[in-house]
Design an enzyme around this catalytic site. Structure first.
Site, PDB file in Angstrom:
ATOM      1  CG  HIS A  37     -12.958  13.381  -8.890  1.00 51.83           C
ATOM      2  ND1 HIS A  37     -11.875  12.637  -8.476  1.00 51.83           N
ATOM      3  CD2 HIS A  37     -14.041  12.595  -8.686  1.00 51.83           C
ATOM      4  CE1 HIS A  37     -12.292  11.455  -8.036  1.00 51.83           C
ATOM      5  NE2 HIS A  37     -13.624  11.412  -8.163  1.00 51.83           N
ATOM      6  CG  HIS A  39     -16.877   8.893 -11.235  1.00 51.67           C
ATOM      7  ND1 HIS A  39     -15.956   7.868 -11.229  1.00 51.67           N
ATOM      8  CD2 HIS A  39     -16.617   9.644 -10.126  1.00 51.67           C
ATOM      9  CE1 HIS A  39     -15.171   7.981 -10.164  1.00 51.67           C
ATOM     10  NE2 HIS A  39     -15.546   9.067  -9.487  1.00 51.67           N
ATOM     11  CG  HIS A 190     -11.283   7.596  -6.231  1.00 53.20           C
ATOM     12  ND1 HIS A 190     -10.816   7.800  -7.501  1.00 53.20           N
ATOM     13  CD2 HIS A 190     -12.603   7.942  -6.251  1.00 53.20           C
ATOM     14  CE1 HIS A 190     -11.803   8.259  -8.268  1.00 53.20           C
ATOM     15  NE2 HIS A 190     -12.892   8.356  -7.527  1.00 53.20           N
ATOM     16  CG  HIS A 222     -12.996  11.784  -3.038  1.00 55.86           C
ATOM     17  ND1 HIS A 222     -13.912  12.707  -3.511  1.00 55.86           N
ATOM     18  CD2 HIS A 222     -13.132  10.682  -3.815  1.00 55.86           C
ATOM     19  CE1 HIS A 222     -14.578  12.182  -4.526  1.00 55.86           C
ATOM     20  NE2 HIS A 222     -14.121  10.958  -4.731  1.00 55.86           N
ATOM     21  CG  ASP A 276     -17.538  11.978  -6.719  1.00 52.51           C
ATOM     22  OD1 ASP A 276     -16.704  11.313  -7.367  1.00 52.51           O
ATOM     23  OD2 ASP A 276     -17.995  11.591  -5.643  1.00 52.51           O
TER      24      ASP A 276
END
Length: 371
Positions: A37, A39, A190, A222, A276
Protein backbone atom coordinates in the site's frame (compact mmCIF):
# COMPACT_ATOMS: atom_id res chain seq x y z
CA UNK A 1 9.54 -18.46 8.24
CA UNK A 2 12.20 -19.09 10.91
CA UNK A 3 13.28 -22.36 9.30
CA UNK A 4 13.40 -20.79 5.85
CA UNK A 5 15.87 -18.02 6.68
CA UNK A 6 19.49 -19.00 6.31
CA UNK A 7 22.72 -17.46 7.54
CA UNK A 8 25.50 -17.66 5.00
CA UNK A 9 29.21 -17.02 4.72
CA UNK A 10 29.68 -13.86 2.60
CA UNK A 11 33.02 -15.10 1.30
CA UNK A 12 31.50 -18.18 -0.35
CA UNK A 13 29.65 -18.18 -3.64
CA UNK A 14 26.92 -20.50 -2.35
CA UNK A 15 24.95 -20.17 0.91
CA UNK A 16 26.45 -22.17 3.78
CA UNK A 17 24.03 -23.81 6.20
CA UNK A 18 25.17 -23.11 9.74
CA UNK A 19 23.03 -25.64 11.64
CA UNK A 20 20.99 -22.88 13.24
CA UNK A 21 23.99 -21.22 14.91
CA UNK A 22 24.24 -17.43 14.67
CA UNK A 23 26.50 -16.35 11.83
CA UNK A 24 29.66 -14.54 12.77
CA UNK A 25 30.12 -11.74 10.26
CA UNK A 26 27.72 -13.64 8.03
CA UNK A 27 24.58 -12.87 6.06
CA UNK A 28 20.90 -13.53 6.53
CA UNK A 29 19.10 -14.56 3.35
CA UNK A 30 15.45 -13.54 3.31
CA UNK A 31 12.46 -13.15 0.97
CA UNK A 32 12.14 -10.00 -1.12
CA UNK A 33 9.96 -7.28 0.41
CA UNK A 34 6.61 -6.11 -0.94
CA UNK A 35 4.93 -2.76 -0.30
CA UNK A 36 1.24 -3.59 -0.36
CA UNK A 37 0.00 0.00 0.00
CA UNK A 38 1.90 3.05 -1.28
CA UNK A 39 1.06 6.37 -2.99
CA UNK A 40 4.01 7.14 -5.28
CA UNK A 41 2.15 9.80 -7.29
CA UNK A 42 1.92 12.05 -4.21
CA UNK A 43 5.55 11.71 -3.10
CA UNK A 44 8.07 14.54 -3.10
CA UNK A 45 10.92 12.00 -3.04
CA UNK A 46 14.12 13.31 -4.57
CA UNK A 47 12.98 16.93 -4.43
CA UNK A 48 13.16 19.82 -2.01
CA UNK A 49 11.86 19.67 1.54
CA UNK A 50 8.10 20.12 1.78
CA UNK A 51 6.73 22.05 4.74
CA UNK A 52 3.27 20.98 5.84
CA UNK A 53 0.41 22.80 7.50
CA UNK A 54 -1.64 21.42 10.36
CA UNK A 55 -4.87 19.66 9.37
CA UNK A 56 -7.70 18.86 11.77
CA UNK A 57 -9.62 16.34 9.67
CA UNK A 58 -9.42 13.87 6.80
CA UNK A 59 -11.25 16.27 4.42
CA UNK A 60 -8.67 18.96 5.23
CA UNK A 61 -5.83 16.57 4.45
CA UNK A 62 -7.47 15.61 1.16
CA UNK A 63 -8.04 19.24 0.14
CA UNK A 64 -4.43 20.10 0.98
CA UNK A 65 -3.22 17.12 -1.01
CA UNK A 66 -5.05 18.22 -4.15
CA UNK A 67 -3.67 21.76 -3.84
CA UNK A 68 -0.15 20.40 -3.38
CA UNK A 69 -0.40 18.12 -6.41
CA UNK A 70 -1.72 20.90 -8.64
CA UNK A 71 1.16 23.16 -7.56
CA UNK A 72 3.89 20.51 -8.04
CA UNK A 73 6.55 21.55 -10.57
CA UNK A 74 8.09 18.08 -10.99
CA UNK A 75 6.17 15.55 -13.05
CA UNK A 76 4.51 12.46 -11.62
CA UNK A 77 6.80 10.11 -13.54
CA UNK A 78 9.95 11.79 -12.23
CA UNK A 79 8.82 11.73 -8.61
CA UNK A 80 7.37 8.22 -8.76
CA UNK A 81 10.49 6.84 -10.46
CA UNK A 82 12.72 8.32 -7.75
CA UNK A 83 10.67 6.64 -5.01
CA UNK A 84 10.28 3.28 -6.77
CA UNK A 85 14.00 3.16 -7.55
CA UNK A 86 14.80 3.82 -3.88
CA UNK A 87 12.38 1.08 -2.88
CA UNK A 88 14.11 -1.36 -5.24
CA UNK A 89 17.52 -0.55 -3.75
CA UNK A 90 16.06 -1.31 -0.31
CA UNK A 91 14.80 -4.73 -1.36
CA UNK A 92 11.17 -3.99 -2.28
CA UNK A 93 10.43 -5.86 -5.51
CA UNK A 94 6.63 -5.71 -5.53
CA UNK A 95 4.27 -2.82 -4.87
CA UNK A 96 0.59 -1.98 -4.95
CA UNK A 97 0.39 1.70 -5.85
CA UNK A 98 -2.77 3.65 -5.05
CA UNK A 99 -2.86 6.41 -7.66
CA UNK A 100 -5.27 9.34 -7.67
CA UNK A 101 -7.85 9.65 -10.45
CA UNK A 102 -10.43 12.41 -10.46
CA UNK A 103 -12.21 14.92 -12.65
CA UNK A 104 -9.48 17.44 -11.69
CA UNK A 105 -6.44 15.23 -12.33
CA UNK A 106 -7.76 13.02 -15.11
CA UNK A 107 -5.38 10.19 -16.03
CA UNK A 108 -2.08 12.01 -15.57
CA UNK A 109 -1.12 10.30 -12.31
CA UNK A 110 -1.88 6.80 -13.55
CA UNK A 111 0.03 7.39 -16.77
CA UNK A 112 2.98 8.88 -14.86
CA UNK A 113 3.27 6.02 -12.37
CA UNK A 114 2.86 3.41 -15.11
CA UNK A 115 5.66 5.05 -17.11
CA UNK A 116 7.91 5.03 -14.06
CA UNK A 117 7.09 1.37 -13.36
CA UNK A 118 7.86 0.37 -16.94
CA UNK A 119 11.31 1.93 -16.64
CA UNK A 120 12.00 -0.42 -13.72
CA UNK A 121 10.54 -3.59 -15.23
CA UNK A 122 11.19 -6.50 -14.87
CA UNK A 123 12.91 -5.73 -11.58
CA UNK A 124 9.68 -4.49 -9.96
CA UNK A 125 6.14 -5.86 -10.04
CA UNK A 126 3.86 -2.82 -9.75
CA UNK A 127 0.08 -2.94 -9.49
CA UNK A 128 -1.81 0.34 -9.88
CA UNK A 129 -5.13 1.03 -8.17
CA UNK A 130 -7.37 3.69 -9.72
CA UNK A 131 -8.03 5.52 -6.46
CA UNK A 132 -10.85 8.11 -6.09
CA UNK A 133 -9.08 10.07 -3.35
CA UNK A 134 -11.20 13.18 -3.87
CA UNK A 135 -14.51 11.37 -3.88
CA UNK A 136 -16.52 9.30 -6.32
CA UNK A 137 -20.16 10.11 -5.58
CA UNK A 138 -19.19 13.53 -4.30
CA UNK A 139 -16.99 14.33 -7.32
CA UNK A 140 -19.09 13.85 -10.47
CA UNK A 141 -17.24 12.40 -13.44
CA UNK A 142 -14.72 10.48 -11.36
CA UNK A 143 -16.25 7.07 -12.05
CA UNK A 144 -15.82 7.64 -15.78
CA UNK A 145 -12.18 8.62 -15.23
CA UNK A 146 -11.65 5.48 -13.16
CA UNK A 147 -13.02 3.35 -15.99
CA UNK A 148 -10.73 5.10 -18.46
CA UNK A 149 -7.78 4.58 -16.09
CA UNK A 150 -8.25 0.81 -16.34
CA UNK A 151 -7.41 1.16 -20.03
CA UNK A 152 -4.53 3.60 -19.46
CA UNK A 153 -2.40 1.65 -17.01
CA UNK A 154 -4.40 0.92 -13.86
CA UNK A 155 -4.94 -2.67 -12.76
CA UNK A 156 -7.45 -2.44 -9.91
CA UNK A 157 -10.54 -0.47 -8.93
CA UNK A 158 -10.22 1.62 -5.78
CA UNK A 159 -12.70 3.00 -3.26
CA UNK A 160 -12.74 5.30 -0.24
CA UNK A 161 -14.79 5.53 2.98
CA UNK A 162 -18.28 4.78 1.66
CA UNK A 163 -19.85 6.30 4.77
CA UNK A 164 -17.35 8.74 6.31
CA UNK A 165 -16.47 10.61 3.12
CA UNK A 166 -19.09 9.60 0.58
CA UNK A 167 -22.10 9.45 2.89
CA UNK A 168 -23.81 6.57 1.10
CA UNK A 169 -22.48 3.07 1.67
CA UNK A 170 -24.76 1.29 -0.80
CA UNK A 171 -24.26 3.77 -3.63
CA UNK A 172 -20.48 3.82 -3.27
CA UNK A 173 -20.16 0.04 -3.07
CA UNK A 174 -22.60 -0.37 -5.97
CA UNK A 175 -20.31 1.84 -8.04
CA UNK A 176 -16.96 0.26 -7.21
CA UNK A 177 -18.14 -3.37 -7.18
CA UNK A 178 -20.02 -2.69 -10.41
CA UNK A 179 -16.93 -1.29 -12.13
CA UNK A 180 -14.78 -4.14 -10.82
CA UNK A 181 -17.21 -6.76 -12.13
CA UNK A 182 -17.70 -5.07 -15.52
CA UNK A 183 -13.96 -4.80 -16.05
CA UNK A 184 -13.01 -8.12 -14.40
CA UNK A 185 -10.64 -6.33 -12.02
CA UNK A 186 -9.85 -6.74 -8.35
CA UNK A 187 -10.90 -4.14 -5.81
CA UNK A 188 -9.06 -2.28 -3.01
CA UNK A 189 -11.07 0.07 -0.75
CA UNK A 190 -9.58 2.61 1.66
CA UNK A 191 -11.55 2.52 4.91
CA UNK A 192 -10.54 4.92 7.68
CA UNK A 193 -13.89 4.85 9.52
CA UNK A 194 -13.53 3.32 12.97
CA UNK A 195 -15.78 1.75 15.58
CA UNK A 196 -19.02 -0.06 14.84
CA UNK A 197 -19.73 2.05 11.70
CA UNK A 198 -16.41 0.93 10.26
CA UNK A 199 -16.99 -2.69 11.21
CA UNK A 200 -20.46 -2.62 9.65
CA UNK A 201 -18.94 -1.40 6.36
CA UNK A 202 -16.33 -4.17 6.47
CA UNK A 203 -19.07 -6.76 6.96
CA UNK A 204 -21.00 -5.29 4.03
CA UNK A 205 -17.89 -5.43 1.84
CA UNK A 206 -17.40 -9.06 2.89
CA UNK A 207 -21.02 -9.92 2.06
CA UNK A 208 -20.80 -8.26 -1.35
CA UNK A 209 -17.51 -10.02 -2.04
CA UNK A 210 -19.11 -13.42 -1.48
CA UNK A 211 -22.23 -12.48 -3.48
CA UNK A 212 -20.05 -11.39 -6.41
CA UNK A 213 -17.85 -14.49 -6.25
CA UNK A 214 -14.79 -12.29 -5.66
CA UNK A 215 -13.32 -14.15 -2.71
CA UNK A 216 -9.60 -13.41 -2.44
CA UNK A 217 -9.86 -10.47 -4.84
CA UNK A 218 -10.99 -7.67 -2.52
CA UNK A 219 -8.80 -5.70 -0.10
CA UNK A 220 -9.76 -3.31 2.68
CA UNK A 221 -6.90 -0.89 3.25
CA UNK A 222 -6.21 0.53 6.72
CA UNK A 223 -9.41 -0.96 8.20
CA UNK A 224 -8.87 0.97 11.43
CA UNK A 225 -12.06 -0.46 12.91
CA UNK A 226 -10.39 -3.88 13.14
CA UNK A 227 -8.02 -2.45 15.76
CA UNK A 228 -10.85 -1.70 18.21
CA UNK A 229 -10.56 -4.58 20.67
CA UNK A 230 -13.53 -3.28 22.68
CA UNK A 231 -15.99 -3.38 19.76
CA UNK A 232 -18.70 -6.00 20.43
CA UNK A 233 -18.82 -7.14 16.80
CA UNK A 234 -15.06 -7.33 16.20
CA UNK A 235 -14.67 -11.11 16.32
CA UNK A 236 -17.77 -11.75 14.24
CA UNK A 237 -16.45 -9.26 11.70
CA UNK A 238 -13.05 -10.98 11.59
CA UNK A 239 -14.76 -14.31 10.91
CA UNK A 240 -16.71 -12.77 8.03
CA UNK A 241 -13.53 -11.19 6.66
CA UNK A 242 -11.83 -14.59 6.68
CA UNK A 243 -14.82 -16.36 5.13
CA UNK A 244 -14.91 -13.81 2.29
CA UNK A 245 -11.15 -14.12 1.72
CA UNK A 246 -10.75 -10.36 2.18
CA UNK A 247 -7.24 -9.00 2.40
CA UNK A 248 -6.43 -6.33 4.98
CA UNK A 249 -3.49 -3.94 4.67
CA UNK A 250 -1.98 -1.94 7.51
CA UNK A 251 0.72 0.72 7.49
CA UNK A 252 1.47 1.17 11.22
CA UNK A 253 1.65 4.93 10.73
CA UNK A 254 2.00 7.50 13.50
CA UNK A 255 -0.95 7.29 15.86
CA UNK A 256 -3.15 5.34 13.42
CA UNK A 257 -4.78 2.22 14.90
CA UNK A 258 -2.95 -1.06 14.25
CA UNK A 259 -4.74 -4.40 14.57
CA UNK A 260 -3.78 -7.20 16.94
CA UNK A 261 -1.71 -9.42 14.63
CA UNK A 262 -2.21 -12.55 16.71
CA UNK A 263 -5.98 -12.03 16.82
CA UNK A 264 -6.23 -11.59 13.04
CA UNK A 265 -4.03 -14.64 12.53
CA UNK A 266 -6.20 -16.70 14.89
CA UNK A 267 -9.29 -15.80 12.85
CA UNK A 268 -7.55 -16.65 9.56
CA UNK A 269 -7.46 -13.06 8.25
CA UNK A 270 -4.98 -12.33 5.45
CA UNK A 271 -2.81 -9.31 6.28
CA UNK A 272 -0.13 -7.40 4.35
CA UNK A 273 1.76 -4.17 5.09
CA UNK A 274 2.63 -1.02 3.20
CA UNK A 275 4.22 2.41 3.47
CA UNK A 276 1.15 4.53 2.63
CA UNK A 277 2.33 8.08 1.81
CA UNK A 278 6.07 8.72 1.62
CA UNK A 279 7.20 12.34 2.04
CA UNK A 280 3.96 13.76 0.67
CA UNK A 281 1.56 16.48 1.79
CA UNK A 282 0.07 14.14 4.38
CA UNK A 283 3.26 13.16 6.18
CA UNK A 284 6.96 14.09 6.34
CA UNK A 285 7.83 10.47 7.13
CA UNK A 286 8.60 7.38 5.06
CA UNK A 287 11.86 6.05 3.65
CA UNK A 288 10.87 3.71 0.83
CA UNK A 289 12.17 0.81 2.94
CA UNK A 290 9.87 -2.03 3.93
CA UNK A 291 12.48 -3.16 6.45
CA UNK A 292 11.68 0.09 8.23
CA UNK A 293 7.97 -0.69 7.92
CA UNK A 294 8.41 -4.20 9.36
CA UNK A 295 10.26 -2.57 12.25
CA UNK A 296 7.45 -0.06 12.83
CA UNK A 297 4.83 -2.80 12.68
CA UNK A 298 6.79 -4.79 15.24
CA UNK A 299 7.23 -1.77 17.49
CA UNK A 300 3.58 -0.72 17.29
CA UNK A 301 2.35 -4.24 18.09
CA UNK A 302 4.75 -4.90 20.96
CA UNK A 303 6.70 -7.66 19.23
CA UNK A 304 9.29 -9.18 21.55
CA UNK A 305 10.06 -12.77 20.60
CA UNK A 306 11.90 -13.81 17.47
CA UNK A 307 8.70 -15.40 16.15
CA UNK A 308 6.77 -12.14 16.61
CA UNK A 309 9.50 -10.12 14.88
CA UNK A 310 9.69 -12.63 12.02
CA UNK A 311 5.92 -12.45 11.58
CA UNK A 312 6.23 -8.72 10.90
CA UNK A 313 8.82 -9.46 8.22
CA UNK A 314 6.57 -12.12 6.68
CA UNK A 315 3.64 -9.67 6.56
CA UNK A 316 5.96 -7.18 4.83
CA UNK A 317 7.24 -9.68 2.29
CA UNK A 318 5.64 -13.03 1.47
CA UNK A 319 2.12 -11.99 2.46
CA UNK A 320 2.31 -8.86 0.32
CA UNK A 321 3.57 -10.95 -2.58
CA UNK A 322 0.55 -13.24 -2.20
CA UNK A 323 -1.72 -10.19 -2.23
CA UNK A 324 -0.38 -8.83 -5.52
CA UNK A 325 -0.05 -12.26 -7.12
CA UNK A 326 3.75 -12.17 -7.53
CA UNK A 327 4.36 -15.92 -7.37
CA UNK A 328 8.14 -15.67 -7.70
CA UNK A 329 8.23 -13.50 -4.57
CA UNK A 330 5.58 -15.44 -2.61
CA UNK A 331 6.70 -19.03 -3.11
CA UNK A 332 9.77 -18.79 -0.90
CA UNK A 333 11.91 -21.91 -1.17
CA UNK A 334 14.88 -20.94 0.96
CA UNK A 335 18.31 -19.38 0.62
CA UNK A 336 18.79 -20.29 -3.05
CA UNK A 337 15.42 -18.86 -4.12
CA UNK A 338 15.80 -16.81 -7.35
CA UNK A 339 14.35 -13.70 -5.64
CA UNK A 340 16.08 -13.00 -2.35
CA UNK A 341 17.73 -10.40 -0.16
CA UNK A 342 21.01 -10.71 1.69
CA UNK A 343 21.45 -8.78 4.93
CA UNK A 344 24.51 -8.60 7.11
CA UNK A 345 23.52 -9.93 10.53
CA UNK A 346 22.79 -12.93 12.70
CA UNK A 347 19.06 -13.56 12.35
CA UNK A 348 15.90 -12.28 10.72
CA UNK A 349 14.63 -11.03 14.08
CA UNK A 350 17.76 -8.90 14.40
CA UNK A 351 17.23 -7.54 10.88
CA UNK A 352 13.73 -6.35 11.82
CA UNK A 353 15.09 -4.60 14.90
CA UNK A 354 18.27 -3.11 13.38
CA UNK A 355 16.73 -2.13 10.01
CA UNK A 356 19.82 -2.51 7.82
CA UNK A 357 19.67 -2.08 4.06
CA UNK A 358 20.28 -5.33 2.16
CA UNK A 359 23.81 -5.83 0.90
CA UNK A 360 22.44 -7.58 -2.21
CA UNK A 361 19.03 -7.46 -3.88
CA UNK A 362 18.42 -10.37 -6.26
CA UNK A 363 15.57 -11.33 -8.61
CA UNK A 364 15.61 -14.07 -11.24
CA UNK A 365 19.13 -14.71 -9.92
CA UNK A 366 20.13 -11.25 -11.23
CA UNK A 367 21.81 -8.86 -8.82
CA UNK A 368 19.75 -5.68 -8.99
CA UNK A 369 21.60 -3.75 -6.31
CA UNK A 370 24.60 -4.31 -4.07
CA UNK A 371 26.28 -2.41 -1.25
Amino acid sequence: MADAITTVDPDRAEPAELAGDPARDGLVVAPALVDAHIHPDKSSWGGRWMSRRAAASLPELIAGDLATQLAETRGVEERAFALLDAARANGTLGLRAHVDVSSELGLRNVEGVRAAAERLAPDLTVQIVAFPQFGLLTNPGTLDVMAAALVSGADLVGGIDPLGLEGDVDAHLDAVFGLALRSSRDLDIHLHDGGEPGLAQIREIAARTVAAGMQGRVTVSHAFALADASAPSLRDTLDRVAEAGLWITTCALGDDPVPDLALLEAHGVQLAAGSDGVRDSWSPFGTGSMVDRAHLLAYRTGARTDAELERCYRISSIEGARLIGAADLADWSGSTHPARLEFRGESLAQIVVDRPAPVRVIRDDRVLHRR
